[in-house]
Design an enzyme around this catalytic site. Sequence first.
Site, PDB file in Angstrom:
ATOM      1  N   GLU A  45       1.566 -21.312   9.337  1.00  0.00           N
ATOM      2  CA  GLU A  45       0.576 -20.652  10.187  1.00  0.00           C
ATOM      3  C   GLU A  45      -0.777 -21.286   9.938  1.00  0.00           C
ATOM      4  OE1 GLU A  45       0.099 -16.520   9.207  1.00  0.00           O
ATOM      5  OE2 GLU A  45       0.170 -16.898   7.055  1.00  0.00           O
ATOM      6  N   ARG A  95      -0.615  -2.101  10.775  1.00  0.00           N
ATOM      7  CA  ARG A  95      -0.553  -3.179   9.787  1.00  0.00           C
ATOM      8  C   ARG A  95      -1.438  -2.864   8.584  1.00  0.00           C
ATOM      9  NH1 ARG A  95      -1.929  -9.208  11.699  1.00  0.00           N
ATOM     10  NH2 ARG A  95      -4.008  -8.288  11.869  1.00  0.00           N
ATOM     11  N   ARG A 119     -14.670  -3.159 -14.958  1.00  0.00           N
ATOM     12  CA  ARG A 119     -13.809  -4.313 -14.717  1.00  0.00           C
ATOM     13  C   ARG A 119     -12.619  -4.344 -15.670  1.00  0.00           C
ATOM     14  NH1 ARG A 119     -12.612  -9.685 -15.391  1.00  0.00           N
ATOM     15  NH2 ARG A 119     -12.548 -10.904 -13.459  1.00  0.00           N
ATOM     16  N   LYS A 129      -2.377  -8.441   4.553  1.00  0.00           N
ATOM     17  CA  LYS A 129      -3.676  -8.942   5.018  1.00  0.00           C
ATOM     18  C   LYS A 129      -4.732  -8.641   3.953  1.00  0.00           C
ATOM     19  CE  LYS A 129      -6.280  -9.473   9.325  1.00  0.00           C
ATOM     20  NZ  LYS A 129      -5.949 -10.903   9.526  1.00  0.00           N
ATOM     21  N   LEU A 168       1.693 -14.057   7.998  1.00  0.00           N
ATOM     22  CA  LEU A 168       1.204 -12.742   8.381  1.00  0.00           C
ATOM     23  C   LEU A 168       1.756 -12.407   9.765  1.00  0.00           C
ATOM     24  CD1 LEU A 168      -0.843 -10.394   7.717  1.00  0.00           C
ATOM     25  CD2 LEU A 168      -2.462 -11.654   9.155  1.00  0.00           C
ATOM     26  N   TYR A 175      -7.901  -5.852   4.874  1.00  0.00           N
ATOM     27  CA  TYR A 175      -8.819  -5.769   6.005  1.00  0.00           C
ATOM     28  C   TYR A 175      -8.074  -5.940   7.314  1.00  0.00           C
ATOM     29  CZ  TYR A 175      -8.565 -10.826   6.795  1.00  0.00           C
ATOM     30  OH  TYR A 175      -8.121 -12.090   7.095  1.00  0.00           O
TER      31      TYR A 175
END
Length: 227
Positions: free
Chosen positions: A181, A52, A100, A148, A206, A33
């Site tokens: 971070e 990114r 799944r 991310k 990140l 995302y």
Amino acid sequence: MPRIAYVNGRYVAHVEASVHIEDRGFQFADGVYEVCEVARGFIVDMPRHLGRLKRSLKELSIAWPVSEGVLPMLLREVVRRNRVVNGLVYVQVTRGVASRDFVFPAGTKSALVITARKADPAAAAKRVETGIKVITVPENRWDRVDIKSTGLLPNVLAKQKAKEAGAQEAWFVDADGTVKEGGSSNAWIVTRDGVLVTRPAEHGILRGITRTTLFDVAARLGLKIEE
């Protein structure tokens, strides 16, 4: 005015938006995302955010859900339909819908969701003036936090712990006591000498878009940054 979301090729009312129960993002956090700021109707640093996103998709071998040239138009359209002048636009891409199973499914189409919401710039400005409280928590995330990914449970737990402590952010600290971070931000320390200190952008953090922009601004202002 009701909010509008973009879900897999359709603009739908936000309250009616849904994804399939076997979407791999829902079952495995098998997705990535980006969150972009919207300021005065413009999406801030969109090329860097999409760059990114492209890297995250490549690292996880997830195909683009639409062409790279179309996605910026979709983001702008969602912002426009929601009449967001100042706020955020969120884009999420998952590996798609399949029965799944842990291995990558064959022949599935990536899923795409885009939402936008308004925010109060005055509230953000106030936080800049007053600052926020931060706690530290032990690093317990996977090694590829440079991607991310939507797999954010450690971040959720860290932010909840911060809230319960009366703070607004939690900094992850590794085994040797070094700050890495925050749960939803990069970490910066300003020394008494005015040096900006931050963690090197390798697999341990990140590579934040705001972080990258701060490097550009610091260079123009002649400020020293130490990684």
